[in-house]
Structures are given as structure tokens and as C-alpha cells.
Design an enzyme around this catalytic site. Structure first.
Site, PDB file in Angstrom:
ATOM      1  N   ARG A 184       0.821  -1.214   0.000  1.00  0.00           N
ATOM      2  CA  ARG A 184       0.000   0.000   0.000  1.00  0.00           C
ATOM      3  C   ARG A 184       0.858   1.268   0.000  1.00  0.00           C
ATOM      4  O   ARG A 184       0.341   2.374  -0.157  1.00  0.00           O
ATOM      5  CB  ARG A 184      -0.916   0.033   1.241  1.00  0.00           C
ATOM      6  CG  ARG A 184      -2.217  -0.727   1.105  1.00  0.00           C
ATOM      7  CD  ARG A 184      -3.190  -0.085   0.106  1.00  0.00           C
ATOM      8  NE  ARG A 184      -3.635   1.270   0.444  1.00  0.00           N
ATOM      9  CZ  ARG A 184      -4.658   1.563   1.219  1.00  0.00           C
ATOM     10  NH1 ARG A 184      -5.358   0.628   1.772  1.00  0.00           N
ATOM     11  NH2 ARG A 184      -4.999   2.823   1.438  1.00  0.00           N
ATOM     12  N   LYS A 185       2.168   1.133   0.173  1.00  0.00           N
ATOM     13  CA  LYS A 185       3.032   2.305   0.260  1.00  0.00           C
ATOM     14  C   LYS A 185       3.702   2.573  -1.103  1.00  0.00           C
ATOM     15  O   LYS A 185       3.697   1.722  -1.984  1.00  0.00           O
ATOM     16  CB  LYS A 185       4.069   2.113   1.372  1.00  0.00           C
ATOM     17  CG  LYS A 185       3.465   1.570   2.683  1.00  0.00           C
ATOM     18  CD  LYS A 185       2.490   2.553   3.358  1.00  0.00           C
ATOM     19  CE  LYS A 185       1.481   1.926   4.280  1.00  0.00           C
ATOM     20  NZ  LYS A 185       1.728   1.514   5.586  1.00  0.00           N
TER      21      LYS A 185
END
Ligand SMILES: *Cc1c(COP(=O)(O)O)cnc(C)c1O
Length: 392
Positions: A184-185
Site C-alpha cells: 500500500r506504500k
């Protein structure tokens, strides 16, 4: 004719070259914390300006090691924002400490620095500010309180790649900082994390704790004069080593670090312009002196002034709205959760939802819209049109 859309909240974006990069350690046979991990650490230091970068297995283990290296232990208290990913609080629990929640500012979603000092007791040892969603916390105010009360500051910079505060990259503002490479980063190694610090002694301690407390890493031993002798172990450490497969993947992505950060800012700017006139949607606010990294695009859904008395009503409206967007093929999420409202913390510390009103409101009324490298303008225009149409 209808065509089916599927726009996720985030999508991994790796070039063919980056995918191929993992073959190098697999072929060389050096699979764990070797030359590729070192290369990734060096590039991370150049990009962030940190003196030391220490690769670990996740941001969570990075926060844990940093706090452990400070000597934090049973009975000690750490101040943590009430609105963050649960991991920020969990590491305090892992070390036998007490979590002391602090409310947030609803415009930035970050810790309200003006509320920290009143929470300090004789047992307070640390503050864990979070640069939530890529916006730096107010570090001057936080560091001033920390200095006055002799507290250790670990920045949760999980979302902080490409985030700056007064010209400095986050992770270089407290005693230590920890980044995440979860998918998600902005940069991903599957799982993975990086600790940054300018403190030589702390870096040495963290490096030992990462690798079973050994005074020397395997790479140092292999390159040294007597590679056949084992290192001594001054500490009973952990195993938080990054694999070189992950190191290679991270290092390869750092070659386009500027492109990765500028593309996220470009997409965020397009949303900013498209939603500037919507009174019912508070878009991310970026004050002078801050550069947002936009790990995500967190908004506050506010069809009327939100308050503790109408938060449930607005929460229902928000959920219905998210449902309509999902039916149009657009994934959204609450920006994150209020940790004091989660079962473990709520029960252990007997916490009342309303004790941290802004965190509760953010929990119930926030929404993150899809934003990821590789999102096309056409996809984003579709999201913009649907957001504008789907709520009146
Ligand atoms: C993602 C995230 C974490 C956890 O990172 P991991 O690498 O999954 O351990 C911690 N804090 C915040 C604010 C996050 O967004």
C-alpha cells in the site's frame, strides 16, 4: 453499452527491470541482508538525507527496534496519536509499555501537538508522532515538548516516502524514524521497512538488535580478515533482517524515486483542482513548509458540520456513498481507524470513544480515494466524475 470498471484503492507498479532485479540475489546465492540490502540502505540515505538507514522486515519491526534500542521497557509510557494504523500503538505493548493516546487535528489527521504536554507523567519516555498518509506531523512543536521533558521521539514514517517538513525529509526529524514497504506504500518490497537515524550510537544498537544482537553482520564478517570466526553477541536481539531479494527490489525502485514521488503529487493535484469547489468534501490541506507525499488521498466527508452528536448519521451517509462508488467500480476506504475504538485498546484501557473526539470523527467520516502510480488520467477522470455525481 456499459463497461465494467475496477479501480482499486492502490495498485502495485513495478517495471520489468525492477521485477528482473530479484533474480540477481537468487542467482548469486546471497539471499539475506547482503550487498543488495546494503545498496538499498545507501540509496535510502542519499534520498532522505539520513546519516544511517537500516533495512528491516517491516515498519512495525522498525518502530519496535527503535523504541527497544532507546531502552524503552515495562512501565514506560509512550504518547501515540489516537488516529493511526494500530501498529504504532502495538509496538508499545510489545515492549510492555503503556499506550497514552493523544487526539488529532481534524484538518491534517495528525497528532495535535498542543495536546501532548498535558499527557506527560513521570513515566513518559517516548512520543511516536505519525506522518499520516504522507503529511508530516508538526515536528518543531513535538520536538520542543520532547526536549523539555527529555523524551525519545520515534517518527512513524510508514507513509512518509517523499514527505518533507521545512525542507527536511521525514524520518530525519526525531531520534529515529521507520518507513514501510508494504504494497500500500509508494515503494514496496512486499513486506519490509527502513529505520533512519542520525545518531551513531543508536544506529549501532539497532543494527545489533536487528540481527540476534550480533556485534558484526554476516556481510562484515565475510568481508573481514577472519570470515571463519563467529561474532560475539552483546545483546539478546531479534531477527528483523531484510532479505536481499527484497533489498534488490527496493534498490531498483530507488532509481526512479523522483518519478514515483512526483507522479503521486501530480495525481493529487488533479484531485485538488477537481474537488476544490465541493463544500461537502474536505481535501488534504497542505500548509506552507510541508510537502505531502500522498501515500493516499485522505478526505473528510462533511455534508454538514460534523460533531460528536451527528457522527453516526454522517457515518451512515458516508458508508452509503462508499457503497455507491463501489457499485461503480471504484474502491474507497476509511482513511484509517481510531485505535482507541478498537477492541483491544478500548477494553484494556477502558477508553471512551468520545475522549478523543477528532479521532472518532476521522474514524467515522474520513474517506480515501484511489491514488496510485500508474493510474491513468482517464481512470482518474472517471473517479472524479463519479465522486461529483454520486453525492448531492
Ligand atoms: C502501513 C503502516 C504501518 C505498518 O507498516 P508495516 O510495514 O506493515 O509494518 C504502521 N504505521 C502506519 C501509519 C502505516 O500506515
Amino acid at each position: 453499452m456499459t463497461h465494467t470498471r475496477n479501480i482499486p484503492i492502490a495498485r502495485t507498479n513495478l517495471t520489468e527491470e525492477e521485477i528482473q532485479s530479484v533474480l540477481e540475489p537468487l542467482k548469486s546465492g546471497w539471499l539475506v541482508q547482503g550487498p543488495k540490502t546494503k545498496e538499498f540502505e545507501d540509496k535510502w540515505s542519499s534520498f532522505t538525507g539520513a546519516k544511517h538507514s537500516i533495512a528491516v522486515t517491516s515498519c512495525t519491526t522498525g518502530l519496535h527496534l527503535s523504541l527497544a534500542a532507546s531502552g524503552f521497557g515495562p512501565g514506560d509510557e509512550a504518547i501515540v496519536p489516537a488516529f493511526t494504523w494500530i501498529a504504532t500503538a502495538n509496538v508499545v505493548e510489545h515492549l510492555g509499555g503503556k499506550v497514552v493516546f493523544c487526539d488529532i487535528d481534524l484538518e491534517t489527521f495528525n497528532i495535535d501537538a498542543s495536546k501532548i504536554e498535558e499527557l506527560i507523567t513521570e513515566n513518559t519516555k517516548a512520543i511516536l508522532p505519525v506522518h499520516l498518509f504522507g503529511l508530516a506531523a508538526d515536528m518543531d512543536a513535538i520536538n520542543a515538548v520532547a526536549k523539555k521533558h527529555n523524551l525519545f521521539v520515534v517518527e512513524d514514517a510508514a507513509c512518509g516516502f517523499g514527505s518533507y517538513y521545512k525542507g527536511q525529509h521525514v524520518g530525519t526529524l526525531g531520534n529515529a524514524g521507520a518507513f514501510s514497504f508494504h504494497p500500500r506504500k509508494a515503494i514496496t518490497t512486499g513486506e519490509g521497512g527502513m529505520i533512519t537515524t542520525d545518531d551513531d550510537e543508536l544506529a549501532l544498537k539497532i543494527r545489533r538488535l536487528r540481527d540476534h544482537g550480533a556485534e558484526m553482520t554476516d556481510l562484515q564478517r565475510h568481508l573481514g580478515a577472519k570470515p571463519y570466526l563467529l561474532a560475539d553477541h552483546p545483546d539478546a536481539g531479534y531477527n528483523q533482517r531484510m532479505t536481499d531479494i527484497q533489498g534488490a527490489l527496493g534498490s531498483a525502485q530507488m532509481e526512479r524515486a523522483d518519478q514515483i514521488t512526483s507522479e503521486r503529487r501530480r495525481l493529487a493535484k488533479r484531485y485538488d483542482n477537481a474537488f476544490a469547489d465541493l463544500a461537502w468534501l474536505q481535501i488534504p490541506k497542505v500548509e506552507d513548509g510541508y510537502i505531502h507525499g500522498y501515500q493516499s488521498y485522505p478526505c473528510l466527508f462533511a455534508p454538514k458540520d460534523i460533531s460528536l452528536s451527528n457522527r453516526r448519521e454522517i457515518n451512515e451517509l458516508r458508508n452509503d456513498w462508499m457503497d455507491r462508488l463501489q457499485q461503480k467500480g471504484i474502491s474507497t476506504r476509511p482513511a484509517t481507524h481510531a485505535v482507541h475504538m478498537l477492541k483491544f485498546y478500548k477494553e484494556k484501557y477502558c477508553l471512551d470513544t468520545e475522549s478523543f473526539p477528532n479521532a472518532a470523527l476521522a474514524n467515522d467520516c474520513s474517506i480515501s480515494l484511489p491514488l496510485f502510480h500508474g493510474m491513468t488520467d482517464e481512470e482518474q477522470d472517471y473517479v472524479i466524475a463519479q465522486v461529483r455525481e454520486s453525492f448531492n
